[in-house]
Scaffold this active site. Structure first.
Site, PDB file in Angstrom:
ATOM      1  N   CYS A 190     140.883  55.374  86.599  1.00  0.00           N
ATOM      2  CA  CYS A 190     140.595  56.820  86.467  1.00  0.00           C
ATOM      3  C   CYS A 190     139.097  57.062  86.460  1.00  0.00           C
ATOM      4  O   CYS A 190     138.628  58.133  86.846  1.00  0.00           O
ATOM      5  CB  CYS A 190     141.133  57.375  85.155  1.00  0.00           C
ATOM      6  SG  CYS A 190     142.892  57.245  84.963  1.00  0.00           S
ATOM      7  N   HIS A 215     149.497  61.376  86.773  1.00  0.00           N
ATOM      8  CA  HIS A 215     148.915  61.117  88.095  1.00  0.00           C
ATOM      9  C   HIS A 215     149.593  59.876  88.654  1.00  0.00           C
ATOM     10  O   HIS A 215     149.920  58.952  87.893  1.00  0.00           O
ATOM     11  CB  HIS A 215     147.403  60.833  88.014  1.00  0.00           C
ATOM     12  CG  HIS A 215     146.560  62.016  87.672  1.00  0.00           C
ATOM     13  ND1 HIS A 215     145.522  61.956  86.777  1.00  0.00           N
ATOM     14  CD2 HIS A 215     146.588  63.289  88.127  1.00  0.00           C
ATOM     15  CE1 HIS A 215     144.947  63.144  86.685  1.00  0.00           C
ATOM     16  NE2 HIS A 215     145.577  63.969  87.484  1.00  0.00           N
ATOM     17  N   GLU A 253     144.472  67.133  92.534  1.00  0.00           N
ATOM     18  CA  GLU A 253     143.869  66.283  91.502  1.00  0.00           C
ATOM     19  C   GLU A 253     143.075  65.138  92.104  1.00  0.00           C
ATOM     20  O   GLU A 253     142.813  64.130  91.448  1.00  0.00           O
ATOM     21  CB  GLU A 253     144.959  65.766  90.562  1.00  0.00           C
ATOM     22  CG  GLU A 253     145.766  66.880  89.892  1.00  0.00           C
ATOM     23  CD  GLU A 253     145.209  67.338  88.534  1.00  0.00           C
ATOM     24  OE1 GLU A 253     144.763  66.485  87.756  1.00  0.00           O
ATOM     25  OE2 GLU A 253     145.244  68.558  88.265  1.00  0.00           O
TER      26      GLU A 253
HETATM   27  O1  SUG Z   1     143.333  64.818  83.357  1.00  0.00           O
HETATM   28  N1  SUG Z   1     142.582  63.481  80.211  1.00  0.00           N
HETATM   29  C1  SUG Z   1     142.563  63.359  81.652  1.00  0.00           C
HETATM   30  C2  SUG Z   1     142.805  61.933  82.061  1.00  0.00           C
HETATM   31  C3  SUG Z   1     142.621  61.738  83.533  1.00  0.00           C
HETATM   32  C4  SUG Z   1     143.001  60.377  83.995  1.00  0.00           C
HETATM   33  N2  SUG Z   1     142.788  60.249  85.389  1.00  0.00           N
HETATM   34  C5  SUG Z   1     143.566  59.602  86.265  1.00  0.00           C
HETATM   35  N3  SUG Z   1     144.769  59.199  85.952  1.00  0.00           N
HETATM   36  N4  SUG Z   1     143.127  59.413  87.445  1.00  0.00           N
HETATM   37  C6  SUG Z   1     143.601  64.283  82.282  1.00  0.00           C
HETATM   38  O2  SUG Z   1     144.684  64.442  81.702  1.00  0.00           O
HETATM   39  C7  SUG Z   1     142.281  64.677  78.119  1.00  0.00           C
HETATM   40  C8  SUG Z   1     141.268  65.595  77.476  1.00  0.00           C
HETATM   41  C9  SUG Z   1     141.592  65.920  76.055  1.00  0.00           C
HETATM   42  O3  SUG Z   1     142.770  66.035  75.733  1.00  0.00           O
HETATM   43  O4  SUG Z   1     140.646  66.076  75.253  1.00  0.00           O
HETATM   44  C10 SUG Z   1     142.135  64.595  79.621  1.00  0.00           C
HETATM   45  O5  SUG Z   1     141.637  65.514  80.236  1.00  0.00           O
END
Ligand code: SUG
Length: 443
Positions: free
Chosen positions: A367, A248, A179
């Site tokens: 993020c 994460h 990730e």
């Molecule tokens: O991968 N949300 C992302 C958020 C990522 C956050 N990044 C870090 N923590 N670095 C994920 O879960 C949600 C999309 C949706 O449900 O429509 C989403 O992909």
């Protein structure tokens, strides 16, 4: 200290939020994504919030770059899944067959650039180049579609082989789930000084939420980046944090220079984790929020640790936290931050940003950015078309105003006009930034 260490800098590359930003509830273990599933999204507001955050960073003297939004809905994926005909026909057919196929190829999730790649600065690598490995994001269908275009963008922006090495996403699917920088940190006296790299993996075998980052994947990235084993530390993320919604590690900890800012329950073996880091990097300073002051639930709800922790250029040793507004609306994190600022530590100031549209999908300020620490020479080798200044941010704001929908509900993803407008917007963007035909639909 070497001259390079003196002049090194960190550039934050933010994912420009795309016109199909929506809430489809695609990420198991991401509580905000699940909570807002099906709610109407505000793509225009989302993108403008992201741009405003970039403007703040620029005003603090922190250089800012961007990654372009990925092409969404991604018709090449629908094609690979057997849909045929005009774009309109493919979108309608996919939506009728299984709406989840359409939501997955429409996600604007490349906005969360912390997940784009893992980056190792040249001070850490055996060949003295900055290494990037595009993340495979194999844990979630919608995100697994990002890696190829991410690698293409990285290869465009960091194209000079004398300074940069860009690696493709790891093969191996979920067995090698990676990730990117969301589970990676770096500790060193300064950005340009040799440091140690910290990889955080998850296991959570009997939990209800998946651990997304595999230890084997982190080890592969460390090998690709030619890191020294003595200066590389692998730590297990705490299962309690994963179960509390920290999908994460950057939801519960962040590093900058010699500082680790972490929740007490970020790591499975807290004492062992700090001891391993200290053994590899004796200069470590841990700024820890005790669970008695900030519960894991409040840490995840407010995204306190998903703040950007940045060094303030020209202010020796001083750092700023770029906080999401939600930290001010949560009593425990607000009180903790008051105490932190009064304590006289390296975190000298805080700035609150409104990135609520991203937060509602589980993405805070940290993020939204990928950190790239570079020397002056390396900075000069970066493709300048992806670097921002005030005027370019203003131009991007006008572009967002012109093309982005005010609101987008899930049914709206099936609207062929959305697809046409989104491609037109991306086409205009490549002209605006003069980046040439980078998208599949332009080739
Ligand atoms: O991968 N949300 C992302 C958020 C990522 C956050 N990044 C870090 N923590 N670095 C994920 O879960 C949600 C999309 C949706 O449900 O429509 C989403 O992909």
């Amino acid at each position: 200290m070497s001259a390079a260490a003196n002049t090194a800098m960190e550039i934050n590359f933010d994912g420009l939020i795309g016109p199909t930003h929506n809430y489809a509830g695609l990420s198991l273990g991401n509580l905000a994504s699940a909570r807002n599933a099906g709610a109407p999204a505000r793509p225009k507001a989302a993108a403008l919030q992201g741009l405003r955050k970039m403007r703040l960073l620029l005003s603090l003297g922190v250089p800012q770059g961007i990654f372009l939004p990925h092409e969404r809905p991604h018709l090449a994926t629908l094609h690979a899944w057997g849909f045929r005909g005009s774009p309109e026909a493919m979108i309608a057919e996919a939506y009728a067959a299984d709406p989840a196929l359409l939501t997955n190829v429409s996600a604007a999730s490349s906005m969360w650039a912390a997940n784009a790649a893992t980056v190792s600065p040249s001070a850490d690598t055996a060949d003295g180049r900055v290494h990037f490995t595009a993340a495979n994001l194999a844990s979630n269908l919608h995100r697994s579609l990002e890696g190829d275009f991410t690698a293409r963008q990285l290869a465009t922006i960091f194209s000079d082989p004398a300074h940069f090495a860009v690696h493709e996403p790891l093969p191996g699917g979920v067995h090698m789930g990676d990730e990117g920088a969301a589970n990676h940190g770096r500790l060193g006296a300064q950005h340009g000084a040799p440091g140690i790299e910290l990889f955080v993996y998850g296991e959570n075998p009997s939990g209800s939420f998946p651990a997304r980052q595999r230890r084997r994947a982190s080890e592969a990235v460390a090998r690709l980046h030619r890191l020294s084993p003595e200066r590389t530390v692998f730590l297990q993320q705490s299962n309690a944090a994963i179960e509390a919604g920290a999908f994460h590690n950057d939801v519960v900890s962040v590093t900058n220079e010699h500082v680790l800012f972490a929740h007490e329950q970020a790591f499975e073996d807290r004492d062992g984790a700090y001891a391993a880091l200290r053994a590899a990097f004796p200069g470590l300073m841990v700024v820890e929020a005790p669970a008695s002051e900030v519960s894991l639930a409040d840490a995840v709800g407010s995204y306190l640790f998903n703040s950007q922790l940045v060094s303030l250029p020209g202010r020796a040793g001083e750092m700023a936290l770029i906080l999401p507004a939600e930290t001010q609306e949560t009593a425990s994190t607000r009180a903790y931050l008051d105490r932190l600022l009064a304590s006289g530590g390296p975190i000298a100031e805080t700035h609150v940003v409104e990135v609520r549209e991203s937060m509602r999908n589980g993405g805070g300020p940290a993020c939204l950015r990928l950190r790239v620490a570079v020397t002056q020479d390396e900075a000069a080798a970066i493709d300048p078309r992806f670097l921002m200044d005030e005027a370019r941010l203003t131009a991007l704001e006008a572009w967002v105003e012109a093309y982005y929908p005010e609101t987008l509900a899930l049914e709206g993803l099936a609207d062929p006009i959305l697809h046409r407008t989104a491609l037109e917007a991306l086409d205009t963007l490549t002209t605006l930034l003069d980046v040439g035909p980078i998208y599949d639909f332009q080739r």
